[in-house]
Design an enzyme around this catalytic site. Sequence first.
Site, PDB file in Angstrom:
ATOM      1  N   ASP A  14      43.967  24.825-143.738  1.00 14.48           N
ATOM      2  CA  ASP A  14      43.508  25.358-142.580  1.00 14.48           C
ATOM      3  C   ASP A  14      43.470  26.759-142.431  1.00 14.48           C
ATOM      4  O   ASP A  14      44.609  27.293-142.579  1.00 14.48           O
ATOM      5  CB  ASP A  14      43.774  24.741-141.414  1.00 14.48           C
ATOM      6  N   CYS A  58      36.427  31.456-140.946  1.00 15.87           N
ATOM      7  CA  CYS A  58      36.999  30.374-141.708  1.00 15.87           C
ATOM      8  C   CYS A  58      36.016  29.803-142.977  1.00 15.87           C
ATOM      9  O   CYS A  58      36.558  29.706-144.079  1.00 15.87           O
ATOM     10  CB  CYS A  58      37.021  29.168-140.803  1.00 15.87           C
ATOM     11  N   HIS A  73      34.066  24.941-137.250  1.00 18.77           N
ATOM     12  CA  HIS A  73      35.226  25.044-137.964  1.00 18.77           C
ATOM     13  C   HIS A  73      34.959  24.509-139.442  1.00 18.77           C
ATOM     14  O   HIS A  73      34.178  23.487-139.586  1.00 18.77           O
ATOM     15  CB  HIS A  73      36.454  24.584-137.304  1.00 18.77           C
TER      16      HIS A  73
END
Length: 418
Positions: free
Chosen positions: A352, A199, A331
Amino acid sequence: APPECPFCGEAAGRELEEHVRARHGHLLGAPGTGNGEQLYECPMCSLTCTNIQILQEHVDLHLEEHNFSEGTDLELAQQLQTEEDERQRSEEKREREEFEKLQRQYGLDNSGGFKQQFLKNMEREVDRGRMQPFEYHKRKADMMESLASGIDDGRTKTSGVIEALCKYYQNENKDVKRVWLSVGVDHFHSSLGDRGWGCGYRNFQMLLSSLLQNSSYNDCLRDTTLIPSIPKIQSMIEDAWREGFDPHGASHFNNRLHGSKAWIGACEIYSLLTSLRIKCQIIDFHKPTGPMGTHPRLFEWILHYYSTDSEGGAKVVCTSKPPIYLQHQGHSRTVVGIEEKKNKSLCLLLFDPGCSSQQMQKLLKQNSDGTGLKLLRKFVGSLKEKQYQIVAVDGVLSLEEKAARCRASQVLTSEKIP
């Protein structure tokens, strides 16, 4: 067994002396009686005897009692030491297993990187019948070409979402008073090669896609005209470390990211951007500032970031601001805008990396009711992690400023919002 009385053989234990005096005092001479008898005093207690043999038996019992006590203490000490050794071994095993778990979780277990995971996951897809062999070989060839060139293959990219949002808000008449949007941002999501750990890299790609569309950063990015692949980004961060940026953070990764599945965070993004002469700062929202563990100060800071340079009272403000890198434990996401509702509440718009291309494509054909925006919208009550960090870009650094920030990063600290 406890010591026995030398006169009657009864177990007397530690009360031997009191037992002998009470039950067999007539056999003992009292000290200082002066009756002319020879008195024999026990060297281990105040008892006196008129018979040397009785005294000898009495002293032997003292010694037996002492040896029994010593043996019991030794046995107890050995048992306690054994229990302590077992506890320590158990604690060391638990710590080792926990450390190995963290190594696996953060990609530091030497299990390979993007390439190895990509091939392994594709083989699994073929085995399960979800990918044909010819597609496997084609995607493998494309992946190898991407690794060789250092350029992302674009398979996970979705473009045009910001433009679609701008059109939607122009016609939205329900509850949005004003909205501020970043300059164009491409969305990138995780692939077979970085699922579960990529991520941070994907958010950097999103941020970079916006900077590449802003002419202010052309000079900084003249060597980075296309979006780099994740292995290339890992090498770029290693280059920043070799320049001297964030040696403490570099040591955490043993100065090596390439070929690993290591997670990166705000400090690595800061080091990479600064090494490219892109001016940025880390802001640390280190504790909740609102009820129920919320972070209203985070939302206020982002509103100020977007609205500072905006002029007039237009409902939709397409700013020249780059997106914001948003990190919390486990995250990271990319802030691409913020809404101000008619009731004064604020709502962040987030890209996201966990959202697929299929989901993002739906935003390009936004319905008039805005249901697709649920993917992006995050209200104050939705962000309740203990701590958040953001990396915000704001201009270009001179060579001197870059060198100064490199020196400062050797004791890198983020600005904390009280």
